[in-house]
Motif scaffolding. Structure first.
Motif, PDB file in Angstrom:
ATOM      1  N   GLN A  26       0.825  -1.200   0.000  1.00  0.00           N
ATOM      2  CA  GLN A  26       0.000   0.000   0.000  1.00  0.00           C
ATOM      3  C   GLN A  26       0.863   1.256   0.000  1.00  0.00           C
ATOM      4  OE1 GLN A  26      -2.418  -0.591   3.489  1.00  0.00           O
ATOM      5  NE2 GLN A  26      -4.201  -1.192   2.258  1.00  0.00           N
ATOM      6  N   TRP A  27       1.884   1.263   0.836  1.00  0.00           N
ATOM      7  CA  TRP A  27       2.773   2.429   0.918  1.00  0.00           C
ATOM      8  C   TRP A  27       3.478   2.651  -0.418  1.00  0.00           C
ATOM      9  CZ3 TRP A  27       8.057   3.181   0.453  1.00  0.00           C
ATOM     10  CH2 TRP A  27       8.505   4.434   0.833  1.00  0.00           C
ATOM     11  N   GLN A  28       3.960   1.556  -1.029  1.00  0.00           N
ATOM     12  CA  GLN A  28       4.671   1.666  -2.299  1.00  0.00           C
ATOM     13  C   GLN A  28       3.738   2.195  -3.388  1.00  0.00           C
ATOM     14  OE1 GLN A  28       8.003   1.020  -2.451  1.00  0.00           O
ATOM     15  NE2 GLN A  28       7.910   1.928  -4.464  1.00  0.00           N
ATOM     16  N   LEU A  29       2.501   1.717  -3.428  1.00  0.00           N
ATOM     17  CA  LEU A  29       1.558   2.210  -4.427  1.00  0.00           C
ATOM     18  C   LEU A  29       1.227   3.677  -4.207  1.00  0.00           C
ATOM     19  CD1 LEU A  29      -0.885  -0.813  -4.845  1.00  0.00           C
ATOM     20  CD2 LEU A  29       0.693   0.110  -6.540  1.00  0.00           C
ATOM     21  N   MET A  30       1.088   4.074  -2.941  1.00  0.00           N
ATOM     22  CA  MET A  30       0.821   5.492  -2.655  1.00  0.00           C
ATOM     23  C   MET A  30       2.000   6.355  -3.111  1.00  0.00           C
ATOM     24  SD  MET A  30      -1.243   5.378   0.998  1.00  0.00           S
ATOM     25  CE  MET A  30      -0.094   6.478   1.682  1.00  0.00           C
ATOM     26  N   GLN A  31       3.222   5.899  -2.869  1.00  0.00           N
ATOM     27  CA  GLN A  31       4.402   6.641  -3.296  1.00  0.00           C
ATOM     28  C   GLN A  31       4.489   6.702  -4.822  1.00  0.00           C
ATOM     29  OE1 GLN A  31       6.545   8.315  -1.313  1.00  0.00           O
ATOM     30  NE2 GLN A  31       5.127   7.750   0.318  1.00  0.00           N
ATOM     31  N   TRP A  32       4.143   5.601  -5.447  1.00  0.00           N
ATOM     32  CA  TRP A  32       4.234   5.537  -6.898  1.00  0.00           C
ATOM     33  C   TRP A  32       3.223   6.486  -7.544  1.00  0.00           C
ATOM     34  CZ3 TRP A  32       1.067   2.452 -10.523  1.00  0.00           C
ATOM     35  CH2 TRP A  32       1.614   2.430 -11.797  1.00  0.00           C
ATOM     36  N   PHE A  33       1.981   6.463  -7.024  1.00  0.00           N
ATOM     37  CA  PHE A  33       0.974   7.345  -7.597  1.00  0.00           C
ATOM     38  C   PHE A  33       1.232   8.808  -7.254  1.00  0.00           C
ATOM     39  CE2 PHE A  33      -1.864   3.500  -7.754  1.00  0.00           C
ATOM     40  CZ  PHE A  33      -1.917   3.460  -9.131  1.00  0.00           C
ATOM     41  N   ALA A  34       1.805   9.087  -6.100  1.00  0.00           N
ATOM     42  CA  ALA A  34       2.071  10.472  -5.706  1.00  0.00           C
ATOM     43  C   ALA A  34       3.220  11.072  -6.500  1.00  0.00           C
ATOM     44  CB  ALA A  34       2.387  10.537  -4.214  1.00  0.00           C
ATOM     45  N   SER A  35       4.214  10.258  -6.839  1.00  0.00           N
ATOM     46  CA  SER A  35       5.390  10.797  -7.511  1.00  0.00           C
ATOM     47  C   SER A  35       5.305  10.765  -9.029  1.00  0.00           C
ATOM     48  CB  SER A  35       6.641  10.024  -7.075  1.00  0.00           C
ATOM     49  OG  SER A  35       6.556   8.688  -7.510  1.00  0.00           O
ATOM     50  N   SER A  36       4.412   9.957  -9.571  1.00  0.00           N
ATOM     51  CA  SER A  36       4.356   9.862 -11.026  1.00  0.00           C
ATOM     52  C   SER A  36       3.544  11.022 -11.596  1.00  0.00           C
ATOM     53  CB  SER A  36       3.753   8.521 -11.447  1.00  0.00           C
ATOM     54  OG  SER A  36       2.432   8.443 -11.020  1.00  0.00           O
ATOM     55  N   PRO A  37       4.070  11.654 -12.604  1.00  0.00           N
ATOM     56  CA  PRO A  37       3.304  12.734 -13.241  1.00  0.00           C
ATOM     57  C   PRO A  37       2.155  12.145 -14.053  1.00  0.00           C
ATOM     58  CG  PRO A  37       5.333  12.347 -14.437  1.00  0.00           C
ATOM     59  CD  PRO A  37       5.372  11.465 -13.216  1.00  0.00           C
ATOM     60  N   THR A  43       3.703   6.562 -24.112  1.00  0.00           N
ATOM     61  CA  THR A  43       3.493   5.353 -23.307  1.00  0.00           C
ATOM     62  C   THR A  43       4.664   5.122 -22.346  1.00  0.00           C
ATOM     63  OG1 THR A  43       4.473   4.036 -25.058  1.00  0.00           O
ATOM     64  CG2 THR A  43       2.064   4.243 -25.052  1.00  0.00           C
ATOM     65  N   ASP A  44       5.174   6.172 -21.722  1.00  0.00           N
ATOM     66  CA  ASP A  44       6.272   6.036 -20.768  1.00  0.00           C
ATOM     67  C   ASP A  44       5.834   5.287 -19.513  1.00  0.00           C
ATOM     68  OD1 ASP A  44       7.888   7.416 -22.481  1.00  0.00           O
ATOM     69  OD2 ASP A  44       7.631   9.353 -21.449  1.00  0.00           O
ATOM     70  N   TRP A  45       4.606   5.383 -19.164  1.00  0.00           N
ATOM     71  CA  TRP A  45       4.104   4.766 -17.946  1.00  0.00           C
ATOM     72  C   TRP A  45       3.845   3.262 -18.096  1.00  0.00           C
ATOM     73  CZ3 TRP A  45      -0.631   2.557 -18.649  1.00  0.00           C
ATOM     74  CH2 TRP A  45      -1.346   2.975 -19.776  1.00  0.00           C
ATOM     75  N   LEU A  46       3.773   2.747 -19.305  1.00  0.00           N
ATOM     76  CA  LEU A  46       3.418   1.351 -19.542  1.00  0.00           C
ATOM     77  C   LEU A  46       4.429   0.357 -18.960  1.00  0.00           C
ATOM     78  CD1 LEU A  46       1.308  -0.460 -20.817  1.00  0.00           C
ATOM     79  CD2 LEU A  46       2.622  -0.388 -22.931  1.00  0.00           C
ATOM     80  N   PRO A  47       5.744   0.524 -19.154  1.00  0.00           N
ATOM     81  CA  PRO A  47       6.684  -0.458 -18.582  1.00  0.00           C
ATOM     82  C   PRO A  47       6.622  -0.523 -17.046  1.00  0.00           C
ATOM     83  CG  PRO A  47       7.788   0.855 -20.248  1.00  0.00           C
ATOM     84  CD  PRO A  47       6.448   1.471 -20.018  1.00  0.00           C
ATOM     85  N   SER A  48       6.499   0.638 -16.404  1.00  0.00           N
ATOM     86  CA  SER A  48       6.452   0.608 -14.947  1.00  0.00           C
ATOM     87  C   SER A  48       5.145  -0.019 -14.457  1.00  0.00           C
ATOM     88  CB  SER A  48       6.622   2.016 -14.374  1.00  0.00           C
ATOM     89  OG  SER A  48       5.565   2.844 -14.790  1.00  0.00           O
ATOM     90  N   THR A  49       4.059   0.213 -15.174  1.00  0.00           N
ATOM     91  CA  THR A  49       2.788  -0.398 -14.792  1.00  0.00           C
ATOM     92  C   THR A  49       2.857  -1.916 -14.940  1.00  0.00           C
ATOM     93  OG1 THR A  49       1.621   1.595 -15.523  1.00  0.00           O
ATOM     94  CG2 THR A  49       0.306  -0.405 -15.220  1.00  0.00           C
ATOM     95  N   VAL A  50       3.413  -2.383 -16.024  1.00  0.00           N
ATOM     96  CA  VAL A  50       3.561  -3.822 -16.238  1.00  0.00           C
ATOM     97  C   VAL A  50       4.470  -4.417 -15.160  1.00  0.00           C
ATOM     98  CG1 VAL A  50       4.502  -5.568 -17.813  1.00  0.00           C
ATOM     99  CG2 VAL A  50       3.085  -3.713 -18.702  1.00  0.00           C
ATOM    100  N   PHE A  51       5.546  -3.687 -14.819  1.00  0.00           N
ATOM    101  CA  PHE A  51       6.465  -4.141 -13.782  1.00  0.00           C
ATOM    102  C   PHE A  51       5.721  -4.319 -12.451  1.00  0.00           C
ATOM    103  CE2 PHE A  51       9.278  -2.873 -10.271  1.00  0.00           C
ATOM    104  CZ  PHE A  51      10.184  -3.919 -10.324  1.00  0.00           C
ATOM    105  N   TRP A  52       4.885  -3.347 -12.069  1.00  0.00           N
ATOM    106  CA  TRP A  52       4.159  -3.436 -10.811  1.00  0.00           C
ATOM    107  C   TRP A  52       3.091  -4.524 -10.838  1.00  0.00           C
ATOM    108  CZ3 TRP A  52       5.728  -2.060  -6.355  1.00  0.00           C
ATOM    109  CH2 TRP A  52       6.658  -1.041  -6.246  1.00  0.00           C
ATOM    110  N   ILE A  53       2.456  -4.720 -11.955  1.00  0.00           N
ATOM    111  CA  ILE A  53       1.460  -5.791 -12.070  1.00  0.00           C
ATOM    112  C   ILE A  53       2.130  -7.153 -11.899  1.00  0.00           C
ATOM    113  CG2 ILE A  53      -0.103  -6.962 -13.693  1.00  0.00           C
ATOM    114  CD1 ILE A  53      -0.895  -4.168 -14.706  1.00  0.00           C
TER     115      ILE A  53
END
Length: 154
Positions: A26-37, A43-53
């Motif tokens: 939960q903390w990691q997801l909150m940090q990820w959503f807070a820091s990502s523009p 599609t810059d966000w796609l690799p990181s999203t796939v990585f987290w999934i």
């Protein structure tokens, strides 16, 4: 002071670890959503999203594997705690009379092995019912079948 049961300790440790893992996710997801523009048209966000999934699916797979492996471990720990049975009923019922079962129950009660004493009393009762002709003793019968047989008599 009562010592902790190994199964209870293991269960508490697993629950604590899973709760800490959930809180870290939960903390990691909150940090990820807070820091990502906010994503642009690229599609810059796609690799990181796939990585987290993939990471979340891996954690879920690990949790399921732990859960499925703890159940047999818990069963094994319970079997370690239980005292060994008196003997196999099929071997002993034909060899012993109700008097010998009663003596065995008395000996077990004297050393405070109440489980063994209760089993010996139960076997003495079955032998006594068989000897008196009330209920036929058979090694293939279950406890429930003996109870049903007694119910039919009354």
């Amino acid at each position: 002071m009562k010592t902790a049961d190994p199964f209870d300790t293991l269960s508490w440790n697993v629950q604590t670890q899973l709760r800490q893992l959930w809180e870290a996710m939960q903390w990691q997801l909150m940090q990820w959503f807070a820091s990502s523009p906010a994503p642009h048209s690229t599609t810059d966000w796609l690799p990181s999203t796939v990585f987290w999934i993939v990471r979340i699916l891996g954690v879920l797979l690990l949790a399921i594997t732990l859960f499925l492996s703890v159940k047999p471990l818990a069963r094994w720990l319970r079997q370690l705690r239980l005292p060994q049975p008196l003997r196999s009923r099929t071997q002993t019922t034909q060899l012993q009379s109700s008097a010998s079962w009663l003596m065995m129950a008395h000996d077990a009660q004297r050393v405070q092995d109440f489980r063994r004493a209760f089993e010996a009393l139960y076997m003495a009762l079955l032998v006594q019912l068989h000897e008196s002709g009330v209920l036929r003793q058979d090694s293939a019968r279950t406890d429930r079948e003996y109870i049903q047989g007694l119910d039919q008599l009354w």
